[in-house]
Design an enzyme around this catalytic site. Structure first.
Site, PDB file in Angstrom:
ATOM      1  N   GLY A 253      -3.427   2.628   5.564  1.00 34.83           N
ATOM      2  CA  GLY A 253      -2.562   3.720   6.006  1.00 34.83           C
ATOM      3  C   GLY A 253      -1.624   4.040   4.871  1.00 34.83           C
ATOM      4  CD  GLU A 254       1.204   6.455   2.085  1.00 34.24           C
ATOM      5  OE1 GLU A 254       0.121   7.056   2.234  1.00 34.24           O
ATOM      6  OE2 GLU A 254       1.568   6.016   0.986  1.00 34.24           O
ATOM      7  CB  SER A 255       2.108   0.284   1.845  1.00 37.15           C
ATOM      8  OG  SER A 255       2.464   1.010   0.693  1.00 37.15           O
TER       9      SER A 255
ATOM     10  CB  CYS B 106      -6.156  -0.045   1.813  1.00 35.85           C
ATOM     11  SG  CYS B 106      -6.006   1.271   0.617  1.00 35.85           S
TER      12      CYS B 106
ATOM     13  NE  ARG C 231       2.269   2.474  -2.424  1.00 34.86           N
ATOM     14  CZ  ARG C 231       3.158   3.294  -1.883  1.00 34.86           C
ATOM     15  NH1 ARG C 231       4.439   3.146  -2.139  1.00 34.86           N
ATOM     16  NH2 ARG C 231       2.756   4.268  -1.086  1.00 34.86           N
TER      17      ARG C 231
ATOM     18  CB  ILE D  13      -9.322   5.854   0.972  1.00 38.78           C
ATOM     19  CG1 ILE D  13     -10.767   5.914   1.486  1.00 38.78           C
ATOM     20  CG2 ILE D  13      -8.599   7.176   1.259  1.00 38.78           C
ATOM     21  CD1 ILE D  13     -10.886   5.944   2.997  1.00 38.78           C
ATOM     22  NE  ARG D  14      -3.377   8.738  -0.655  1.00 34.42           N
ATOM     23  CZ  ARG D  14      -2.132   8.313  -0.484  1.00 34.42           C
ATOM     24  NH1 ARG D  14      -1.328   8.171  -1.496  1.00 34.42           N
ATOM     25  NH2 ARG D  14      -1.694   8.048   0.718  1.00 34.42           N
TER      26      ARG D  14
ATOM     27  CG  HIS E 250     -10.150   1.410   3.774  1.00 31.57           C
ATOM     28  ND1 HIS E 250      -9.074   1.309   4.627  1.00 31.57           N
ATOM     29  CD2 HIS E 250      -9.701   2.060   2.684  1.00 31.57           C
ATOM     30  CE1 HIS E 250      -8.017   1.879   4.082  1.00 31.57           C
ATOM     31  NE2 HIS E 250      -8.369   2.344   2.902  1.00 31.57           N
TER      32      HIS E 250
ATOM     33  CD  GLU F 173     -10.350  -0.531   7.457  1.00 27.90           C
ATOM     34  OE1 GLU F 173     -10.861  -1.474   6.804  1.00 27.90           O
ATOM     35  OE2 GLU F 173      -9.406   0.153   7.013  1.00 27.90           O
TER      36      GLU F 173
HETATM   37  N1  GLN Z   1      -2.040   4.780  -0.978  1.00 26.94           N
HETATM   38  C1  GLN Z   1      -1.636   4.045   0.190  1.00 26.94           C
HETATM   39  C2  GLN Z   1      -0.364   3.231  -0.102  1.00 26.94           C
HETATM   40  O1  GLN Z   1       0.042   3.143  -1.207  1.00 26.94           O
HETATM   41  C3  GLN Z   1      -2.741   3.134   0.668  1.00 26.94           C
HETATM   42  C4  GLN Z   1      -3.959   3.954   1.060  1.00 26.94           C
HETATM   43  C5  GLN Z   1      -4.823   3.326   2.112  1.00 26.94           C
HETATM   44  O2  GLN Z   1      -4.421   2.408   2.849  1.00 26.94           O
HETATM   45  N2  GLN Z   1      -6.019   3.847   2.204  1.00 26.94           N
HETATM   46  O3  GLN Z   1       0.206   2.678   0.789  1.00 26.94           O
END
Ligand code: GLN
Length: 192
Positions: free
Chosen positions: A46-48, A77, A103, A137-138, A174, A176
């Site tokens: 997600g977004e940390s 992630c 990140r 993913i990112r 990921h 999942e």
């Molecule tokens: N870019 C997100 C972060 O820095 C992580 C991306 C993800 O969990 N797919 O938190």
């Protein structure tokens, strides 16, 4: 076996459905009391920064740290970033794993990619031979490991994308989001 999935933000539903496919009892964790009686916990992607901010607001930081000192936690992630002791910027971290992460190391959303990885520890734990198809993913890079943390997966160029420290597991990618359940099975073996 009962596994919790931190359900504050991110792709916790995908982890829960993979665990259910494996016949594992799951709990959505949003409050400290939800950690009672769990054998292990997954921190989703997600977004940390968002996950961390919500964990602070819900009084989860210390309970999560206490949990991780004894039991299995796996961060995927954003979850791996949250588990780390250093993300090289100012954001709340659990600081449980001796890893430094960078990140968004591979660029933006459009630079997401998939690659087959050879992961000996995963193959041994699941008694399989097939390479592991990993989705990034990112994604963060695990820039370095220290102390008791060990790399368990690297890209072909040697950069670290998964690490383990006892019962703690961090993956940049990921599992999942793919039909391959081997990483979840591997985590269950750590939680047992
Ligand atoms: N870019 C997100 C972060 O820095 C992580 C991306 C993800 O969990 N797919 O938190």
């Amino acid at each position: 076996m009962k596994i919790g999935v931190l359900a504050l933000q991110g792709d916790f539903a995908e982890h829960i459905s993979t665990l259910r496919r494996l016949g594992v009892e799951t709990v959505e964790v949003r409050l400290p009391g939800h950690l009672d009686d769990l054998n292990g916990l997954i921190l989703p992607g997600g977004e940390s920064t968002t996950i961390a901010r919500l964990a602070v607001a819900f009084g989860l930081m210390e309970p999560l740290r206490d949990f991780g000192r004894e039991k299995a936690i796996w961060g995927t992630c954003a979850g791996a970033i949250f588990l780390s002791k250093d993300a090289k910027r100012d954001q709340p971290l659990l600081g449980l794993m001796d890893i430094t992460v960078q990140r968004n190391a591979f660029g933006r959303q459009v630079d997401s990619f998939e690659v087959d990885l050879d992961i000996p520890e995963l193959k041994a734990a699941t008694r399989t031979e097939a390479p592991y198809h990993a989705v990034f993913i990112r994604a963060p890079l695990i820039e370095s490991v220290s102390g008791a943390a060990q790399p368990i997966a690297t890209l072909p160029d040697g950069r670290i994308v998964a690490a383990r420290q006892g019962k703690l597991l961090a993956t940049s990618f990921h599992p999942e989001l793919t039909p391959d359940t081997r990483f979840h099975e591997y985590f269950l073996s750590l939680a047992e």
